[in-house]
Motif scaffolding. Structure first.
Motif, PDB file in Angstrom:
ATOM      1  N   PHE A  67     -58.197 -24.690  40.841  1.00 12.22           N
ATOM      2  CA  PHE A  67     -57.536 -25.688  39.997  1.00 12.22           C
ATOM      3  C   PHE A  67     -56.150 -25.203  39.596  1.00 12.22           C
ATOM      4  O   PHE A  67     -55.172 -25.955  39.614  1.00 12.22           O
ATOM      5  N   PHE A  68     -56.065 -23.928  39.233  1.00 13.50           N
ATOM      6  CA  PHE A  68     -54.806 -23.335  38.808  1.00 13.50           C
ATOM      7  C   PHE A  68     -53.767 -23.432  39.936  1.00 13.50           C
ATOM      8  O   PHE A  68     -52.631 -23.868  39.718  1.00 13.50           O
ATOM      9  N   ALA A  69     -54.168 -23.009  41.131  1.00 15.05           N
ATOM     10  CA  ALA A  69     -53.238 -23.018  42.256  1.00 15.05           C
ATOM     11  C   ALA A  69     -52.797 -24.428  42.613  1.00 15.05           C
ATOM     12  O   ALA A  69     -51.659 -24.653  43.040  1.00 15.05           O
ATOM     13  N   ARG A  70     -53.668 -25.419  42.398  1.00 15.76           N
ATOM     14  CA  ARG A  70     -53.350 -26.790  42.769  1.00 15.76           C
ATOM     15  C   ARG A  70     -52.412 -27.455  41.769  1.00 15.76           C
ATOM     16  O   ARG A  70     -51.472 -28.163  42.157  1.00 15.76           O
ATOM     17  N   TYR A  71     -52.666 -27.251  40.470  1.00 17.88           N
ATOM     18  CA  TYR A  71     -51.940 -28.022  39.455  1.00 17.88           C
ATOM     19  C   TYR A  71     -50.864 -27.240  38.709  1.00 17.88           C
ATOM     20  O   TYR A  71     -50.115 -27.829  37.928  1.00 17.88           O
ATOM     21  N   ALA A  72     -50.800 -25.927  38.917  1.00 14.55           N
ATOM     22  CA  ALA A  72     -49.777 -25.139  38.235  1.00 14.55           C
ATOM     23  C   ALA A  72     -48.837 -24.479  39.232  1.00 14.55           C
ATOM     24  O   ALA A  72     -48.298 -23.404  38.983  1.00 14.55           O
ATOM     25  N   GLY A  73     -48.634 -25.134  40.357  1.00 15.53           N
ATOM     26  CA  GLY A  73     -47.768 -24.606  41.396  1.00 15.53           C
ATOM     27  C   GLY A  73     -46.298 -24.772  41.062  1.00 15.53           C
ATOM     28  O   GLY A  73     -45.918 -25.359  40.048  1.00 15.53           O
ATOM     29  N   ALA A  74     -45.458 -24.283  41.993  1.00 18.74           N
ATOM     30  CA  ALA A  74     -44.015 -24.261  41.754  1.00 18.74           C
ATOM     31  C   ALA A  74     -43.422 -25.657  41.608  1.00 18.74           C
ATOM     32  O   ALA A  74     -42.404 -25.836  40.944  1.00 18.74           O
ATOM     33  N   GLY A  75     -44.025 -26.663  42.209  1.00 17.09           N
ATOM     34  CA  GLY A  75     -43.447 -28.001  42.165  1.00 17.09           C
ATOM     35  C   GLY A  75     -43.759 -28.787  40.911  1.00 17.09           C
ATOM     36  O   GLY A  75     -43.223 -29.897  40.723  1.00 17.09           O
ATOM     37  N   ASN A  76     -44.572 -28.265  40.026  1.00 22.78           N
ATOM     38  CA  ASN A  76     -44.964 -29.007  38.833  1.00 22.78           C
ATOM     39  C   ASN A  76     -44.132 -28.542  37.641  1.00 22.78           C
ATOM     40  O   ASN A  76     -44.219 -27.386  37.232  1.00 22.78           O
ATOM     41  N   PRO A  77     -43.320 -29.427  37.039  1.00 24.39           N
ATOM     42  CA  PRO A  77     -42.495 -29.007  35.895  1.00 24.39           C
ATOM     43  C   PRO A  77     -43.320 -28.643  34.665  1.00 24.39           C
ATOM     44  O   PRO A  77     -42.810 -28.004  33.746  1.00 24.39           O
ATOM     45  N   PHE A  78     -44.591 -29.049  34.626  1.00 23.44           N
ATOM     46  CA  PHE A  78     -45.472 -28.740  33.498  1.00 23.44           C
ATOM     47  C   PHE A  78     -46.380 -27.545  33.788  1.00 23.44           C
ATOM     48  O   PHE A  78     -47.355 -27.311  33.074  1.00 23.44           O
ATOM     49  N   ALA A  79     -46.042 -26.790  34.840  1.00 26.75           N
ATOM     50  CA  ALA A  79     -46.922 -25.705  35.278  1.00 26.75           C
ATOM     51  C   ALA A  79     -47.135 -24.667  34.183  1.00 26.75           C
ATOM     52  O   ALA A  79     -48.253 -24.183  33.971  1.00 26.75           O
ATOM     53  N   LEU A  94     -46.943 -25.026  30.911  1.00 26.67           N
ATOM     54  CA  LEU A  94     -47.805 -25.597  29.863  1.00 26.67           C
ATOM     55  C   LEU A  94     -49.261 -25.609  30.299  1.00 26.67           C
ATOM     56  O   LEU A  94     -50.170 -25.297  29.512  1.00 26.67           O
ATOM     57  N   ILE A  95     -49.503 -25.966  31.558  1.00 25.98           N
ATOM     58  CA  ILE A  95     -50.875 -25.969  32.083  1.00 25.98           C
ATOM     59  C   ILE A  95     -51.436 -24.551  32.090  1.00 25.98           C
ATOM     60  O   ILE A  95     -52.595 -24.321  31.712  1.00 25.98           O
ATOM     61  N   ALA A  96     -50.614 -23.582  32.499  1.00 26.95           N
ATOM     62  CA  ALA A  96     -51.069 -22.189  32.556  1.00 26.95           C
ATOM     63  C   ALA A  96     -51.461 -21.681  31.178  1.00 26.95           C
ATOM     64  O   ALA A  96     -52.501 -21.019  31.009  1.00 26.95           O
ATOM     65  N   VAL A  97     -50.655 -21.983  30.175  1.00 26.44           N
ATOM     66  CA  VAL A  97     -50.970 -21.544  28.816  1.00 26.44           C
ATOM     67  C   VAL A  97     -52.213 -22.270  28.303  1.00 26.44           C
ATOM     68  O   VAL A  97     -53.083 -21.666  27.662  1.00 26.44           O
ATOM     69  N   GLY A  98     -52.330 -23.570  28.613  1.00 26.64           N
ATOM     70  CA  GLY A  98     -53.510 -24.325  28.191  1.00 26.64           C
ATOM     71  C   GLY A  98     -54.787 -23.798  28.802  1.00 26.64           C
ATOM     72  O   GLY A  98     -55.847 -23.782  28.151  1.00 26.64           O
ATOM     73  N   ILE A  99     -54.719 -23.330  30.050  1.00 31.37           N
ATOM     74  CA  ILE A  99     -55.889 -22.739  30.700  1.00 31.37           C
ATOM     75  C   ILE A  99     -56.175 -21.349  30.134  1.00 31.37           C
ATOM     76  O   ILE A  99     -57.326 -20.959  29.946  1.00 31.37           O
TER      77      ILE A  99
END
Length: 351
Positions: free
Chosen positions: A253-265, A267-272
């Motif tokens: 999930f991390f690799a899919r949604y917190a990748g380099a192309g996501n400007p919210f990566a 925020l997602i990483a900290v939330g996880i």
């Protein structure tokens, strides 16, 4: 015979021999804690060291004993030391214009004490009880798990000098600035009142009391018992939660949604990262695996900082001594600093 009567009946020689024996027993228990649970969980019970069940069970018993021992040792020592200095005098010494320097010193102390977030809580309780300003104490609470020599060594071996220096510098800045900001909010009113009280025989004492060494030792014993009685349910719940999620992370999930192309990566990483619980050494292999999958360094460092500096077990432990508004402010200020560092690193460290 009561504890006070037994202490008064001791000669100075018996008192110090008893104290020396107690210190030896404490250090012995602390040293044998890890090998004892290694043997019981993995050899006697036969759980797999690589399984989540085995590591979770081991984590629960090992950390429960470790944190209980830290609570006993630190609270006793701090209680005896603060019997020589009133809370008001300590605040005057470390507060006011010197508070900024106090934040720097506390953050530096945190770096050389390699505690995980839950293990830092006993020292935090001791500092607050001693009258150290809450903002200064928060700097220690943040920096101790966030920046430590294990993380520095592993990060240097995996990614080199540049990211390591940025990590150390960013961690210290977060601890100093967040602690100073919390101190500016005057959040002492959100600390549970019992933390500031020193009792002897059930009576709150102040600087007007003439204390003997036996009185100081009795105070330390009583304070340890009082705080352990108040905090043990939170201790077991917090560590139990940590054991349940120990070693777990949604890598795909991390690799899919917190990748380099996501400007919210970031925020997602900290939330996880916040709900998870690990020390820097435990989370570093995951950081390396995710880096190999192409995730930006800033996103990964923000994730690692969130895991080690902010965790649900830590917040559960802190709840017994801090009121919800202070816990929420602590998470918000520290989390904002981690997010800012993540975006900064992504901007200055290319893939």
């Amino acid at each position: 015979m009561s504890v006070a009567e037994r202490l008064r009946a001791r000669t100075p020689t018996r008192r110090w021999v008893g104290m020396g024996a107690a210190i030896v027993v404490w250090f012995t228990l602390y040293e044998v804690n890890l090998p004892t649970w290694d043997w019981l969980v993995y050899d006697v019970v036969g759980l797999d060291v690589a399984s989540r069940l085995g590591s979770g069970v081991h984590f629960f018993f090992y950390d429960s004993v470790k944190i209980a021992l830290l609570l006993i040792g630190i609270i006793f020592a701090v209680t005896v030391l603060r019997s020589f200095m009133s809370v008001e005098r300590t605040r005057a010494l470390l507060g006011g214009r010197r508070e900024g320097a106090g934040n720097v010193m506390a953050a530096g102390l945190g770096v050389i004490t390699p505690f995980c977030s839950c293990s830092a809580v006993p020292a935090f309780i001791g500092f607050v009880a001693a009258g150290v300003p809450i903002g200064v104490t928060m700097s220690f609470l943040i920096s101790s798990p966030l920046v430590n020599e294990v993380a520095i060594a592993l990060l240097f071996g995996m990614f080199g000098l540049g990211p390591t220096l940025l990590y150390v510098g960013a961690g210290l800045v977060i601890a100093i600035v967040a602690g100073y900001a919390l101190g500016r909010f005057r959040v002492e009113r959100w600390v549970e009142p019992f933390v500031f009280e020193t009792r002897l025989g059930g009576q709150v004492i102040d600087a007007t009391f003439a204390l003997t060494w036996d009185d100081r030792i009795q105070m330390g014993i009583e304070e340890v018992g009082s705080i352990l009685r108040k905090i043990w349910p939170y201790l077991l719940v917090g560590i139990g939660l940590g054991a349940a999620i120990h070693g777990w992370a949604p890598e795909d999930f991390f690799a899919r949604y917190a990748g380099a192309g996501n400007p919210f990566a970031v925020l997602i990483a900290v939330g996880i990262g916040i709900p998870l619980y690990s020390n820097a050494a435990g989370v570093m292999p995951l950081v390396q695996a995710l880096h190999d999958k192409g995730l930006p360094m800033g996103t990964l460092l923000a994730f690692m900082m969130a895991v080690v500096a902010l965790s649900l077990p830590e917040l559960i432990l802190l709840r017994r001594v801090l009121k919800p508004p202070l816990i929420a402010t602590f998470v918000a200020v520290t989390g904002a600093g981690i997010v800012a560092v993540g975006y900064l690193f992504n901007a200055v460290i290319p893939l």
